[in-house]
Design an enzyme around this catalytic site. Structure first.
Site, PDB file in Angstrom:
ATOM      1  N   ASP A  25       0.730  -0.893  -0.119  1.00 10.68           N
ATOM      2  CA  ASP A  25      -0.068  -0.127  -0.081  1.00 10.68           C
ATOM      3  C   ASP A  25       0.602   1.276  -0.303  1.00 10.68           C
ATOM      4  O   ASP A  25       2.184   1.387   0.776  1.00 10.68           O
ATOM      5  CB  ASP A  25      -0.878  -0.338   1.409  1.00 10.68           C
ATOM      6  CG  ASP A  25      -1.947   0.879   1.275  1.00 10.68           C
ATOM      7  OD1 ASP A  25      -2.568   1.547  -0.679  1.00 10.68           O
ATOM      8  OD2 ASP A  25      -2.990   1.286   2.504  1.00 10.68           O
ATOM      9  N   HIS A  42       2.138   3.597  -9.139  1.00  6.90           N
ATOM     10  CA  HIS A  42       2.398   2.424  -9.248  1.00  6.90           C
ATOM     11  C   HIS A  42       3.143   1.465 -10.404  1.00  6.90           C
ATOM     12  O   HIS A  42       3.606   0.325 -10.104  1.00  6.90           O
ATOM     13  CB  HIS A  42       0.665   1.531  -9.888  1.00  6.90           C
ATOM     14  CG  HIS A  42      -0.680   2.078  -8.999  1.00  6.90           C
ATOM     15  ND1 HIS A  42      -0.364   2.117  -8.000  1.00  6.90           N
ATOM     16  CD2 HIS A  42      -1.755   2.775  -9.319  1.00  6.90           C
ATOM     17  CE1 HIS A  42      -1.568   1.792  -7.393  1.00  6.90           C
ATOM     18  NE2 HIS A  42      -2.589   2.579  -8.677  1.00  6.90           N
ATOM     19  N   LEU A 136      10.994 -20.567  -4.598  1.00 11.44           N
ATOM     20  CA  LEU A 136      10.183 -19.645  -4.158  1.00 11.44           C
ATOM     21  C   LEU A 136       8.721 -19.357  -4.928  1.00 11.44           C
ATOM     22  O   LEU A 136       8.970 -19.419  -6.177  1.00 11.44           O
ATOM     23  CB  LEU A 136      10.316 -17.536  -3.978  1.00 11.44           C
ATOM     24  CG  LEU A 136       9.263 -17.331  -3.707  1.00 11.44           C
ATOM     25  CD1 LEU A 136       9.224 -16.703  -2.673  1.00 11.44           C
ATOM     26  CD2 LEU A 136       9.837 -15.249  -3.976  1.00 11.44           C
TER      27      LEU A 136
HETATM   28  C1  IPE Z   1      -5.301  -2.610   0.093  1.00  8.20           C
HETATM   29  O1  IPE Z   1      -5.175  -2.011  -0.394  1.00  8.20           O
HETATM   30  C2  IPE Z   1      -5.092  -3.207  -1.744  1.00  8.20           C
HETATM   31  C3  IPE Z   1      -3.985  -3.653  -2.200  1.00  8.20           C
HETATM   32  C4  IPE Z   1      -2.331  -3.586  -1.294  1.00  8.20           C
HETATM   33  C5  IPE Z   1      -3.772  -4.364  -3.666  1.00  8.20           C
HETATM   34  P1  IPE Z   1      -5.993  -0.491  -0.834  1.00  8.20           P
HETATM   35  O2  IPE Z   1      -5.539   1.372  -0.672  1.00  8.20           O
HETATM   36  O3  IPE Z   1      -6.960  -0.871  -1.318  1.00  8.20           O
HETATM   37  O4  IPE Z   1      -6.479  -0.788   0.913  1.00  8.20           O
HETATM   38  P2  IPE Z   1      -7.777   0.377   2.132  1.00  8.20           P
HETATM   39  O5  IPE Z   1      -8.847   0.621   1.053  1.00  8.20           O
HETATM   40  O6  IPE Z   1      -7.560   2.172   2.053  1.00  8.20           O
HETATM   41  O7  IPE Z   1      -8.016  -0.085   2.962  1.00  8.20           O
HETATM   42  C1  IPE Z   2      -0.646   0.094  -3.566  1.00  9.30           C
HETATM   43  O1  IPE Z   2      -1.770   1.133  -3.404  1.00  9.30           O
HETATM   44  C2  IPE Z   2      -1.964  -0.247  -4.573  1.00  9.30           C
HETATM   45  C3  IPE Z   2      -2.903  -1.185  -4.579  1.00  9.30           C
HETATM   46  C4  IPE Z   2      -3.816  -0.887  -4.053  1.00  9.30           C
HETATM   47  C5  IPE Z   2      -3.187  -1.549  -6.535  1.00  9.30           C
HETATM   48  P1  IPE Z   2      -2.688   2.872  -3.639  1.00  9.30           P
HETATM   49  O2  IPE Z   2      -3.276   2.724  -4.462  1.00  9.30           O
HETATM   50  O3  IPE Z   2      -3.598   2.132  -2.785  1.00  9.30           O
HETATM   51  O4  IPE Z   2      -1.781   3.848  -2.421  1.00  9.30           O
HETATM   52  P2  IPE Z   2      -2.461   5.106  -1.542  1.00  9.30           P
HETATM   53  O5  IPE Z   2      -3.057   4.093  -0.432  1.00  9.30           O
HETATM   54  O6  IPE Z   2      -3.497   5.666  -2.307  1.00  9.30           O
HETATM   55  O7  IPE Z   2      -1.549   5.966  -1.483  1.00  9.30           O
HETATM   56 MG    MG Z   3      -4.320   2.655  -0.668  1.00  6.66          MG
END
Ligand code: IPE
Ligand code: IPE
Ligand code: MG
Length: 253
Positions: A25, A42, A136
């Site tokens: 995240d 990303h 792995l």
């Molecule tokens: C969790 O991240 C899902 C992934 C890392 C793929 P999110 O950014 O979607 O989580 P929430 O919605 O903030 O909890």
């Molecule tokens: C995690 O990063 C990647 C996915 C959920 C695909 P986010 O896109 O959720 O990044 P933040 O949480 O908005 O910073």
């Molecule tokens: Mg996120």
């Protein structure tokens, strides 16, 4: 020896986690902080996936499970979903030669049929091409959510019971586990979430019943090998009691 090598040398080689799960995240916030688009975050996050996979192989971790796209992530703006799907297909194809070289086996967890055809074909190709690898196992969670998975397992078992193929009294925790997408994979020893949120976001709810949780504020694109080793060092300092007393654990009872 540099800092990373020193940290690696200080790990207890007999207590390396068998299975590490990660919630990757913070890509969006990383990008915004640099004045970039979320999609750039990303793209940068793919480099961390590459690094973390190599590091896991090198440390002798057997299973690495990455939350790449949740069921709830389908609700993001369509342009971001499209970018993520494109990136997933592009990255898996680009990484395949090195994955093979490192003997990494790709396994897919989630409602993969929802992934658009182009990236889906590349994912299946990577999975099939690495099926013989014995190093792995990299579990990619895509269009995954734990409640989806548990509901699917319940539905399968209910169907089997209705068809007389299973006796409801035979449904044990083990039988239930065998109907989850993680069937045959030991539960995670360590769950790491980057990005600062201290929540599970519908990830591996059944499987993490006794996992050690590690939350770090570091955003996923910035998650370095040093931070990864720090998380494992922290894990190694914990006492996993599984309901027993500390004395019992110390006496190996
Ligand atoms: C969790 O991240 C899902 C992934 C890392 C793929 P999110 O950014 O979607 O989580 P929430 O919605 O903030 O909890
Ligand atoms: C995690 O990063 C990647 C996915 C959920 C695909 P986010 O896109 O959720 O990044 P933040 O949480 O908005 O910073
Ligand atoms: Mg996120």
């Amino acid at each position: 020896m540099d800092e990373l090598q020193k940290k690696i040398a200080s790990l207890d080689k007999d207590r390396i986690p068998v299975h590490v799960a990660m919630i990757m995240d913070g890509n969006g916030r990383w990008a915004k902080r640099q004045g970039f688009e979320r999609s750039d975050g990303h793209a940068e996050g793919v480099s961390t996936v590459h690094r973390v996979t190599k590091m896991s192989s090198d440390l002798g971790i057997k299973y690495l499970t990455l939350y790449a796209f949740s069921t709830e992530n389908w609700n993001r703006p369509q342009a971001e979903v499209d970018t993520l799907m494109y990136l997933i297909g592009w990255a898996i194809e680009r990484e395949l030669p090195e994955l093979l070289e490192n003997n990494v086996r790709i396994h897919l967890l989630g409602d993969i049929e929802r992934i658009p055809e182009e990236p889906r074909k590349r994912l299946f190709y990577a999975r099939d091409t690495t099926a013989h690898c014995t190093g792995l196992q990299l579990n990619m969670c895509l269009s995954y959510s734990s409640r989806w998975e548990i509901t699917e397992a319940a539905r399968q078992l209910a169907r089997m019971a209705a068809e007389g193929k299973i006796n409801p009294d035979e449904i044990s925790e083990q039988v239930f586990s065998n109907h989850l997408t993680t069937a045959g994979i030991p539960d995670p020893d360590l769950l790491i979430r980057t990005g600062g949120e201290e929540r599970i976001s519908n990830y591996l709810l059944w499987q993490i019943a006794y996992s050690e949780l590690y939350f770090t504020p570091v955003l996923w694109p910035d998650f370095s090998n040093e931070e990864y080793v720090d998380a494992i060092l922290d894990f190694q300092n914990r006492e996993r009691r599984f309901g027993k007393t500390s004395e019992q654990v110390q006496n190996n009872e």
